[in-house]
Structures are given as structure tokens and as C-alpha cells.
Scaffold this motif. Structure first.
Motif, PDB file in Angstrom:
ATOM      1  N   SER A  32      40.813  44.592  34.860  1.00 49.01           N
ATOM      2  CA  SER A  32      41.884  45.434  34.331  1.00 49.01           C
ATOM      3  C   SER A  32      41.504  46.909  34.358  1.00 49.01           C
ATOM      4  CB  SER A  32      42.220  44.997  32.897  1.00 49.01           C
ATOM      5  OG  SER A  32      43.185  45.849  32.324  1.00 49.01           O
ATOM      6  N   ASP A  33      40.257  47.209  33.978  1.00 52.42           N
ATOM      7  CA  ASP A  33      39.787  48.599  34.024  1.00 52.42           C
ATOM      8  C   ASP A  33      39.731  49.111  35.460  1.00 52.42           C
ATOM      9  OD1 ASP A  33      39.513  48.475  31.297  1.00 52.42           O
ATOM     10  OD2 ASP A  33      37.353  48.152  31.317  1.00 52.42           O
ATOM     11  N   ALA A  34      39.370  48.233  36.406  1.00 52.62           N
ATOM     12  CA  ALA A  34      39.331  48.639  37.811  1.00 52.62           C
ATOM     13  C   ALA A  34      40.734  48.966  38.322  1.00 52.62           C
ATOM     14  CB  ALA A  34      38.699  47.532  38.654  1.00 52.62           C
ATOM     15  N   TRP A  35      41.722  48.172  37.925  1.00 52.76           N
ATOM     16  CA  TRP A  35      43.104  48.476  38.310  1.00 52.76           C
ATOM     17  C   TRP A  35      43.563  49.796  37.703  1.00 52.76           C
ATOM     18  CZ3 TRP A  35      45.483  46.666  42.232  1.00 52.76           C
ATOM     19  CH2 TRP A  35      45.331  45.359  42.658  1.00 52.76           C
ATOM     20  N   ALA A  36      43.217  50.028  36.439  1.00 52.35           N
ATOM     21  CA  ALA A  36      43.623  51.284  35.784  1.00 52.35           C
ATOM     22  C   ALA A  36      43.010  52.489  36.491  1.00 52.35           C
ATOM     23  CB  ALA A  36      43.217  51.251  34.312  1.00 52.35           C
ATOM     24  N   ALA A  37      41.723  52.389  36.858  1.00 53.55           N
ATOM     25  CA  ALA A  37      41.079  53.487  37.572  1.00 53.55           C
ATOM     26  C   ALA A  37      41.703  53.685  38.950  1.00 53.55           C
ATOM     27  CB  ALA A  37      39.581  53.213  37.702  1.00 53.55           C
ATOM     28  N   TYR A  38      42.055  52.586  39.607  1.00 58.05           N
ATOM     29  CA  TYR A  38      42.675  52.677  40.936  1.00 58.05           C
ATOM     30  C   TYR A  38      44.026  53.383  40.852  1.00 58.05           C
ATOM     31  CZ  TYR A  38      45.173  51.127  45.108  1.00 58.05           C
ATOM     32  OH  TYR A  38      45.930  51.083  46.249  1.00 58.05           O
ATOM     33  N   PHE A  39      44.829  53.043  39.859  1.00 58.96           N
ATOM     34  CA  PHE A  39      46.145  53.666  39.713  1.00 58.96           C
ATOM     35  C   PHE A  39      46.037  55.151  39.348  1.00 58.96           C
ATOM     36  CE2 PHE A  39      47.662  49.188  38.591  1.00 58.96           C
ATOM     37  CZ  PHE A  39      48.096  48.950  39.888  1.00 58.96           C
ATOM     38  N   ARG A  40      44.946  55.519  38.669  1.00 56.29           N
ATOM     39  CA  ARG A  40      44.736  56.939  38.348  1.00 56.29           C
ATOM     40  C   ARG A  40      44.148  57.707  39.527  1.00 56.29           C
ATOM     41  NH1 ARG A  40      42.361  54.802  33.601  1.00 56.29           N
ATOM     42  NH2 ARG A  40      40.321  55.403  34.430  1.00 56.29           N
ATOM     43  N   GLY A  41      43.766  57.008  40.585  1.00 54.47           N
ATOM     44  CA  GLY A  41      43.174  57.657  41.739  1.00 54.47           C
ATOM     45  C   GLY A  41      41.692  57.918  41.609  1.00 54.47           C
ATOM     46  N   HIS A  42      41.013  57.208  40.676  1.00 51.31           N
ATOM     47  CA  HIS A  42      39.595  57.437  40.422  1.00 51.31           C
ATOM     48  C   HIS A  42      38.696  56.324  40.955  1.00 51.31           C
ATOM     49  CE1 HIS A  42      40.794  60.125  36.777  1.00 51.31           C
ATOM     50  NE2 HIS A  42      40.985  60.716  37.938  1.00 51.31           N
ATOM     51  N   GLY A  43      39.247  55.400  41.705  1.00 52.71           N
ATOM     52  CA  GLY A  43      38.420  54.304  42.192  1.00 52.71           C
ATOM     53  C   GLY A  43      39.109  53.552  43.301  1.00 52.71           C
ATOM     54  N   GLU A  44      38.370  52.588  43.875  1.00 52.06           N
ATOM     55  CA  GLU A  44      38.911  51.767  44.944  1.00 52.06           C
ATOM     56  C   GLU A  44      39.727  50.617  44.364  1.00 52.06           C
ATOM     57  OE1 GLU A  44      38.631  52.467  48.102  1.00 52.06           O
ATOM     58  OE2 GLU A  44      37.306  54.203  47.812  1.00 52.06           O
ATOM     59  N   ARG A  45      40.572  50.056  45.208  1.00 53.17           N
ATOM     60  CA  ARG A  45      41.353  48.890  44.807  1.00 53.17           C
ATOM     61  C   ARG A  45      40.412  47.712  44.546  1.00 53.17           C
ATOM     62  NH1 ARG A  45      46.735  47.234  45.907  1.00 53.17           N
ATOM     63  NH2 ARG A  45      46.982  44.963  45.857  1.00 53.17           N
ATOM     64  N   PRO A  46      40.601  46.958  43.460  1.00 57.57           N
ATOM     65  CA  PRO A  46      39.719  45.814  43.179  1.00 57.57           C
ATOM     66  C   PRO A  46      39.646  44.868  44.368  1.00 57.57           C
ATOM     67  CG  PRO A  46      41.128  46.249  41.302  1.00 57.57           C
ATOM     68  CD  PRO A  46      41.610  47.145  42.402  1.00 57.57           C
ATOM     69  N   ALA A  47      38.440  44.465  44.730  1.00 56.74           N
ATOM     70  CA  ALA A  47      38.215  43.606  45.893  1.00 56.74           C
ATOM     71  C   ALA A  47      37.597  42.292  45.444  1.00 56.74           C
ATOM     72  CB  ALA A  47      37.309  44.312  46.901  1.00 56.74           C
ATOM     73  N   PHE A  48      37.644  41.320  46.331  1.00 55.84           N
ATOM     74  CA  PHE A  48      37.058  40.022  46.031  1.00 55.84           C
ATOM     75  C   PHE A  48      35.528  40.123  46.038  1.00 55.84           C
ATOM     76  CE2 PHE A  48      41.221  38.980  47.830  1.00 55.84           C
ATOM     77  CZ  PHE A  48      41.712  38.127  46.856  1.00 55.84           C
ATOM     78  N   LYS A  49      34.899  39.302  45.219  1.00 60.36           N
ATOM     79  CA  LYS A  49      33.440  39.297  45.101  1.00 60.36           C
ATOM     80  C   LYS A  49      32.876  38.130  45.904  1.00 60.36           C
ATOM     81  CE  LYS A  49      33.334  41.344  40.457  1.00 60.36           C
ATOM     82  NZ  LYS A  49      32.650  42.578  40.853  1.00 60.36           N
ATOM     83  N   SER A  50      31.883  38.421  46.732  1.00 60.32           N
ATOM     84  CA  SER A  50      31.236  37.368  47.503  1.00 60.32           C
ATOM     85  C   SER A  50      29.990  36.870  46.775  1.00 60.32           C
ATOM     86  CB  SER A  50      30.848  37.885  48.892  1.00 60.32           C
ATOM     87  OG  SER A  50      29.837  38.877  48.783  1.00 60.32           O
ATOM     88  N   LYS A  51      29.524  35.713  47.172  1.00 60.27           N
ATOM     89  CA  LYS A  51      28.380  35.107  46.514  1.00 60.27           C
ATOM     90  C   LYS A  51      27.107  35.913  46.770  1.00 60.27           C
ATOM     91  CE  LYS A  51      25.832  30.750  46.129  1.00 60.27           C
ATOM     92  NZ  LYS A  51      25.757  29.328  46.580  1.00 60.27           N
ATOM     93  N   TYR A  52      26.968  36.440  47.997  1.00 64.87           N
ATOM     94  CA  TYR A  52      25.739  37.138  48.354  1.00 64.87           C
ATOM     95  C   TYR A  52      25.875  38.656  48.316  1.00 64.87           C
ATOM     96  CZ  TYR A  52      24.463  32.513  50.049  1.00 64.87           C
ATOM     97  OH  TYR A  52      24.201  31.173  50.129  1.00 64.87           O
ATOM     98  N   GLY A  53      27.101  39.160  48.279  1.00 62.70           N
ATOM     99  CA  GLY A  53      27.280  40.604  48.317  1.00 62.70           C
ATOM    100  C   GLY A  53      27.449  41.260  46.966  1.00 62.70           C
ATOM    101  N   SER A  54      27.539  40.483  45.889  1.00 60.21           N
ATOM    102  CA  SER A  54      27.734  41.044  44.554  1.00 60.21           C
ATOM    103  C   SER A  54      26.584  40.637  43.644  1.00 60.21           C
ATOM    104  CB  SER A  54      29.061  40.557  43.955  1.00 60.21           C
ATOM    105  OG  SER A  54      29.086  39.146  43.869  1.00 60.21           O
ATOM    106  N   THR A  55      26.418  41.387  42.572  1.00 58.26           N
ATOM    107  CA  THR A  55      25.349  41.106  41.615  1.00 58.26           C
ATOM    108  C   THR A  55      25.812  40.072  40.597  1.00 58.26           C
ATOM    109  OG1 THR A  55      24.502  43.364  41.828  1.00 58.26           O
ATOM    110  CG2 THR A  55      23.827  42.117  39.884  1.00 58.26           C
ATOM    111  N   PRO A  56      25.158  38.917  40.491  1.00 56.83           N
ATOM    112  CA  PRO A  56      25.547  37.921  39.480  1.00 56.83           C
ATOM    113  C   PRO A  56      25.405  38.501  38.072  1.00 56.83           C
ATOM    114  CG  PRO A  56      24.041  36.968  41.102  1.00 56.83           C
ATOM    115  CD  PRO A  56      24.044  38.449  41.323  1.00 56.83           C
ATOM    116  N   SER A  57      26.473  38.459  37.306  1.00 60.96           N
ATOM    117  CA  SER A  57      26.431  39.032  35.960  1.00 60.96           C
ATOM    118  C   SER A  57      27.539  38.440  35.105  1.00 60.96           C
ATOM    119  CB  SER A  57      26.583  40.560  36.015  1.00 60.96           C
ATOM    120  OG  SER A  57      27.859  40.910  36.502  1.00 60.96           O
ATOM    121  N   PHE A  58      27.375  38.546  33.801  1.00 65.36           N
ATOM    122  CA  PHE A  58      28.421  38.192  32.846  1.00 65.36           C
ATOM    123  C   PHE A  58      28.137  38.904  31.533  1.00 65.36           C
ATOM    124  CE2 PHE A  58      25.141  34.955  32.499  1.00 65.36           C
ATOM    125  CZ  PHE A  58      24.952  34.809  31.133  1.00 65.36           C
ATOM    126  N   THR A  59      29.139  38.949  30.669  1.00 67.08           N
ATOM    127  CA  THR A  59      29.068  39.733  29.433  1.00 67.08           C
ATOM    128  C   THR A  59      29.351  38.849  28.222  1.00 67.08           C
ATOM    129  OG1 THR A  59      29.810  41.720  30.587  1.00 67.08           O
ATOM    130  CG2 THR A  59      30.017  41.720  28.196  1.00 67.08           C
TER     131      THR A  59
END
Length: 400
Positions: free
Chosen positions: A93-120
Motif C-alpha cells: 500500500s505504501d509503495a502504491w502511495a509513493a508511486y501515485f505521488r511520483g516518488h517511486g516505481e510501480r510495485p512489481a512482483f517479487k521473485s524467489k531469488y531476486g528479492s530479500t526474504p523478510s517479514f515483519t
């Protein structure tokens, strides 16, 4: 005393392979939810465009309702903690908000090997001694050299990440910190490629160079060339990529350590720090352009962007902001204005490091001259007084 948030990074010791696999599985579940909800949102958006309906909402509340439906449809998601798995949609949701404000890229899909495994773990954080309770997984050991400086404060959030095969936990604490007292000391900082220049009210000056990571850079470039010649999906390519990630992590730690040491030294000696209000995201945008309007000097701009990011302007400013009082001043003409007479002329900037005023003949290092202008503007904004003796304030501010 004022309430503030402080982050402490711990090394996480799962204790056994079963717990380590459960941590990785929890991160995988979060990645699955991110991708699935993003796919559903994209499909709903295309349907709205084709049929003329309203665009789907990207708020955390709306995405959370979609997650509840997804959890009912996918049986195995019930094996993982509800709040932990759902919270990945807060980042979406925060990524979409930043994208609509012009401050970030459009949210993209996460790959198994290309992204950092994490959770909160967003709430109800349970830490007993050096053990952290992870919902539906169990207890893991937290280790940190120097111990926990906020052992008596309440933890409110934990982010767990796997980096280069090791797990780390960033614990956010709510702490009471004393209010910053203004003792009249101030310093101006000019951030340049590879270095920062500092000048204080007493006329003390210094140029601090970023740490040398040339050896690490060469190793990374060599491994990237090796990776480019290896077959995609091959085990050797994955091993090469892991080596690259370890070196990149080492380089990031060197730069972060430098930023913390410099910011601590500055914050310990000055109550006010004046910096330029640099728009780093805009300054480091690609100059590639489009097919219709291709960019100019793309290679040179790319090299400049890399050097700016290597210097770490953003993290240094971030470290200063929570350690002391920071005054941001406009960056316009700080490098062209004479700190002695206030004349603005681009011809005075002879080179990257030399400054010679065409009006009064004042000579100085170009970065130190800019730092004096930044200091003058900053103390003008904060209602201070004179700058260092012998270097009058610029035309931006008046002597108190």
C-alpha cells in the motif's frame, strides 16, 4: 523528555534447521501474498479500464480484506501468523502511495531469488532477555555486540531479514530521549561527490573523504562479468550471485559505519547542523530518456549517479537528523556565491575544488566556500548571528 523511535539490529540465531526453515517459509508466504494480491489488483484495474468502472483501492484496509479472502481460499496460509503475513500488504500500500505521488516505481512482483526474504512482526513483540518470540514459529536468540542499550524500553516492531544466508532482526523501540538543547554551536556541511566539507561558526574547517572501497568494487565488477557469462538458472551462477551479495553487504556496512561515525562526531560538538536541501532522488534519475527523446551524456550521468549514491548523502543526513537538530537550506547558488562579498558568478568556480571570486578576489576551496554559504543561510533561517570572523554572511541572510 520526548518520545522517539530507535532501531537496533541484532543477529538472529535460529538454533536449529527446523526453525531456520520455518523463518524462510514465513518469508515465502509473505512473498506469495504480495504477488497474489498484486496480480488480483492488476486484474481488477484492467477490468475497470475495459468496463469503465472505478479503479480498485490500494489502501491497506482494502488490501487487507483481499488478504482475508485469499487466506480462506488457500488452506496452507492458515499455518502462518495472520498479522505477520498480512502486514506485507502495508508495504505494498505504501509503495502504491509513493508511486501515485511520483516518488517511486510501480510495485512489481517479487521473485524467489531476486528479492530479500523478510517479514515483519508489527505488534505484540515479545522479547525476554536475549530471546525473541516469533508467532507460530517459536523463540530465536538475538545477539549483538555491546548488548541492548534499550533493554528497559518497550519494543513495538520487528523486521526479520535473511541476508547472505544469515538472519537479522531490526527491533524498533519506543524510548524517551532528552530534548535537544541549543548551546549556540552550528556547522555548515556541503556534500560533494566522494567527500563532505564542514565549516563551523569559529572558522574551523575540514574535508571528510568517504571510505575507500575500491578493492571491494573491483571484486564485485569481476564477479559480475563472470556472472554474465554463466548460464541462467545454473548453480554456479547462483553461487556467484551470493558472493556478489556478500561483497555488496560488506561495502554497505563500511559506508554505513562511516556515516554513523561522522554524524556522531558532528552531533557531539554542534547543536545545529546546516545542510543543503538536496533532492537526491531527482539528482540520481536516469538520463536515458525515451526512444523518441533519447538522453544526452548518458554514460557520464550514470557514472555521476553512481558516485553520488556511493558517497551516501541520504544516509548521512538521516543519521544527523535523529542525532541533532538539522536545518535544511536551498541549494541554489551555494557553490557560485562568494562567502566573503556575496557575489554570485559562475566564473568564480574555477574547477571542482578551486574558487576565486571575480569581484573581490577571495580564494578558497570550492566546497569549503559552499559550506560557509550553507552555514550563513542556515543561521539566517534559525535566527542566529554572525558567521566566522573574516567571512561575512551571504546575501541570503542578514547579520543579527
Amino acid at each position: 523528555m520526548v518520545l522517539a523511535h530507535r532501531n537496533i539490529v541484532y543477529r538472529v540465531l535460529p538454533g536449529n534447521r527446523t526453525t531456520a526453515r520455518r523463518l524462510a517459509a514465513q518469508a515465502g508466504a509473505c512473498r506469495f501474498v504480495w504477488n497474489e494480491i498484486l496480480a488480483r489488483h492488476n486484474a481488477a484495474y484492467r477490468n475497470a479500464v475495459e468496463n469503465g468502472g472505478d479503479n480498485p483501492s490500494t489502501s491497506f484496509f482494502s488490501l487487507g480484506k483481499e488478504f482475508t479472502k485469499l487466506r480462506a481460499d488457500v488452506d496452507w496460509l492458515s499455518q502462518y501468523a495472520f498479522n505477520v503475513t498480512r502486514y506485507v500488504l502495508k508495504y505494498q500500500s505504501d509503495a502504491w502511495a509513493a508511486y501515485f505521488r511520483g516518488h517511486g516505481e510501480r510495485p512489481a512482483f517479487k521473485s524467489k531469488y531476486g528479492s530479500t526474504p523478510s517479514f515483519t512482526i508489527p505488534e505484540d513483540v515479545r522479547i525476554r532477555g536475549n530471546r525473541l518470540h516469533v508467532p507460530k514459529i517459536g523463540a530465536v536468540v538475538l545477539r549483538r555486540k555491546g548488548g541492548n542499550p534499550y533493554s528497559e524500553d518497550a519494543p513495538c516492531k520487528v523486521v526479520l531479514k535473511e541476508i547472505c544466508g544469515k538472519w537479522y532482526a531490526t527491533v524498533t523501540y519506543k524510548v524517551d530521549v532528552p530534548e535537544r538543547e541549543d548551546d549556540g554551536t552550528a556547522i555548515g556541511i556541503d556534500m560533494n561527490v566522494g567527500q563532505v566539507a564542514c565549516v563551523d561558526l569559529e572558522g574551523n574547517e575540514d574535508i571528510l573523504h568517504k571510505p575507500d572501497t575500491a578493492d571491494i568494487d573491483r571484486k564485485i565488477n569481476r564477479l559480475r562479468n563472470k556472472e554474465s557469462g554463466q548460464r541462467k538458472g545454473a548453480k554456479r551462477r547462483l553461487k556467484t550471485r551470493q558472493r556478489i551479495r556478500r561483497l555488496e553487504r560488506k561495502r554497505a556496512h563500511v559506508r554505513k559505519n562511516w556515516s554513523h561515525r561522522i554524524s556522531r562526531r558532528i552531533a557531539s560538538n554542534y547543536s545545529t547542523v546546516c545542510v543543503e536541501d538536496l533532492k537526491i532522488d531527482n539528482m540520481t534519475k536516469s538520463a536515458g530518456g525515451t526512444v523518441e527523446k533519447p538522453g544526452r551524456n548518458v554514460r557520464q550521468k550514470s557514472d555521476l549517479n553512481r558516485k553520488i549514491l556511493d558517497t551516501g548523502w541520504g544516509i548521512l543526513r538521516q543519521c544527523l537528523e535523529y542525532k541533532t537538530s538539522v536545518v535544511k537550506v536551498p541549494s541554489r547558488y551555494t557553490s557560485q556565491r562568494c562567502s566573503s562579498c556575496g557575489t554570485v558568478d559562475s566564473r568564480s568556480r574555477l574547477s571542482q575544488s578551486n574558487y576565486l571570486c571575480v569581484a573581490c578576489g577571495y580564494m578558497d576551496n570550492a566546497d569549503l566556500n559552499a559550506a560557509r554559504n550553507i552555514l550563513a543561510s542556515g543561521i539566517g533561517v534559525s535566527g542566529r548571528g554572525k558567521v566566522a570572523e573574516g567571512h561575512g554572511p551571504s546575501k541570503r541572510c542578514l547579520t543579527a
